[in-house]
Design a protein around this motif. Structure first.
Motif, short mmCIF file in Angstrom:
data_model
loop_
_atom_site.label_atom_id
_atom_site.label_comp_id
_atom_site.label_asym_id
_atom_site.label_seq_id
_atom_site.Cartn_x
_atom_site.Cartn_y
_atom_site.Cartn_z
N ALA A 91 75.74 -19.25 -37.76
CA ALA A 91 74.87 -18.10 -37.50
C ALA A 91 73.61 -18.60 -36.81
N PHE A 92 73.32 -18.05 -35.64
CA PHE A 92 72.18 -18.47 -34.84
C PHE A 92 71.07 -17.41 -34.86
N PHE A 93 69.90 -17.83 -34.37
CA PHE A 93 68.72 -16.98 -34.20
C PHE A 93 68.16 -16.48 -35.53
N GLU A 94 68.40 -17.24 -36.58
CA GLU A 94 67.73 -16.98 -37.85
C GLU A 94 66.52 -17.90 -37.97
N GLU A 95 65.57 -17.52 -38.80
CA GLU A 95 64.37 -18.31 -38.95
C GLU A 95 64.67 -19.62 -39.68
N CYS A 96 64.09 -20.70 -39.16
CA CYS A 96 64.35 -22.01 -39.74
C CYS A 96 63.75 -22.10 -41.14
N PRO A 97 64.52 -22.50 -42.15
CA PRO A 97 63.97 -22.58 -43.50
C PRO A 97 63.03 -23.76 -43.71
N GLU A 98 63.10 -24.77 -42.83
CA GLU A 98 62.28 -25.97 -43.00
C GLU A 98 60.97 -25.91 -42.22
N HIS A 99 60.93 -25.13 -41.15
CA HIS A 99 59.73 -25.09 -40.31
C HIS A 99 59.20 -23.66 -40.18
N ARG A 100 59.30 -22.90 -41.22
CA ARG A 100 58.81 -21.53 -41.20
C ARG A 100 57.29 -21.53 -41.27
N GLY A 101 56.65 -21.10 -40.17
CA GLY A 101 55.21 -20.97 -40.16
C GLY A 101 54.45 -22.28 -40.22
N THR A 102 55.05 -23.38 -39.76
CA THR A 102 54.37 -24.67 -39.78
C THR A 102 53.76 -24.96 -38.43
N GLY A 103 52.56 -25.52 -38.43
CA GLY A 103 51.91 -25.93 -37.18
C GLY A 103 51.65 -24.73 -36.29
N ARG A 104 52.03 -24.90 -35.03
CA ARG A 104 51.80 -23.85 -34.04
C ARG A 104 52.91 -22.81 -34.05
N ALA A 105 54.01 -23.11 -34.75
CA ALA A 105 55.13 -22.18 -34.79
C ALA A 105 54.90 -21.18 -35.90
N THR A 106 54.18 -20.13 -35.59
CA THR A 106 53.81 -19.14 -36.60
C THR A 106 54.57 -17.84 -36.44
N THR A 107 55.38 -17.70 -35.41
CA THR A 107 56.14 -16.48 -35.21
C THR A 107 57.62 -16.76 -35.46
N ARG A 108 58.35 -15.69 -35.69
CA ARG A 108 59.78 -15.83 -35.96
C ARG A 108 60.53 -16.38 -34.75
N SER A 109 60.13 -15.95 -33.55
CA SER A 109 60.81 -16.42 -32.35
C SER A 109 60.57 -17.91 -32.12
N ALA A 110 59.42 -18.43 -32.54
CA ALA A 110 59.12 -19.84 -32.34
C ALA A 110 59.96 -20.72 -33.25
N THR A 111 60.39 -20.23 -34.40
CA THR A 111 61.19 -21.02 -35.33
C THR A 111 62.63 -20.53 -35.39
#
Length: 245
Positions: A27-47
């Motif tokens: 399953a693709f395009f799901e939010e990463c469970p390890e890098h959710r909201g970390t650093g500059r990746a604060t949006t769902r599309s970024a992770t």
């Protein structure tokens, strides 16, 4: 006995790689469970997880941060989305999978193939050919499958269907080795290396040339000036008419 051994060898060579079925089931395009909201990746599309490593048995899709930190030098396939369905660029998997007999589509100037079959409503639209597995209409007569998944299901018992990439000649291997390395890197990582190697040397050479031109010791050229006041043409006086006799 020799014929049976040769047949077994050919059957083993045409088989798909071990990572293909996990790729189709991921399953693709799901939010990463390890890098959710970390650093500059604060949006769902970024992770969003749209990457798949063919060298590791991770069991899930990866985001760009996962690949950058835990999969250096691995062969990574970038999955894209079209009409709510997952696709991959033919150029990204051409060195890993033989995409012959699979229907390709042009999306944003690139040829792509669907990972899995799409649902067909009713009898489908009239077409020149149909998928051997799901009966979806195909645009090209030479194609037999609508997706990678249908080709995987349709190769059972058919020795004419293969995922094995034909071997290249030595000259072709040298010409395409660099392009294959780029194909296994997602586009966002390729853009980071545009000034590596010769690009940095050229940039440094251009910069040093510009600095040398400014500090060469030669006086700057004087700006062009107009004629001096002495060389200017005097203004004519008012004309005087000769007297009448």
């Amino acid at each position: 006995m020799v014929a049976l051994k040769e047949l077994a060898r050919l059957d083993a060579e045409r088989r798909p790689p071990a990572w293909l079925r996990p790729l189709l089931a991921t399953a693709f395009f799901e939010e990463c469970p390890e890098h959710r909201g970390t650093g500059r990746a604060t949006t769902r599309s970024a992770t969003a997880c749209n990457l798949f490593c063919t060298c590791c048995d991770v069991g899930r899709a990866l985001c760009s941060a996962c690949v950058a930190t835990g999969h250096p030098g691995h062969r990574v396939v970038q999955v894209r989305k079209s009409s709510y369905h997952t696709v991959v660029k033919v150029a990204d998997v051409a060195a890993l999978l033989d995409m012959s007999q699979v229907q390709t589509y042009m999306i944003n100037g690139d040829r792509v193939v669907f990972l899995n079959p799409r649902p067909v409503s009713g009898q489908g639209k009239p077409a020149a050919a149909r998928c051997r597995v799901c009966e979806r209409g195909l645009q090209d007569v030479d194609c037999c499958f609508c997706s990678i998944g249908c080709k995987l299901d349709g190769m059972e018992g058919d020795f004419d269907v293969s995922f094995s990439v034909p071997p290249r000649s030595d000259s072709e291997s040298e010409e395409t080795s660099e392009s294959d390395d780029d194909a296994f890197r997602p586009t966002k990582f390729r853009n980071l290396g545009t000034l590596s190697g010769s690009g940095q040397s050229a940039a440094r050479g251009k910069l040093s040339g510009e600095e040398g031109a400014g500090t060469s010791g030669k006086p700057p050229a004087a700006p062009a000036t107009g004629p001096s006041s002495g060389q200017r043409r005097r203004r004519k006086s008012a004309p005087v008419r000769s007297p009448f006799f």
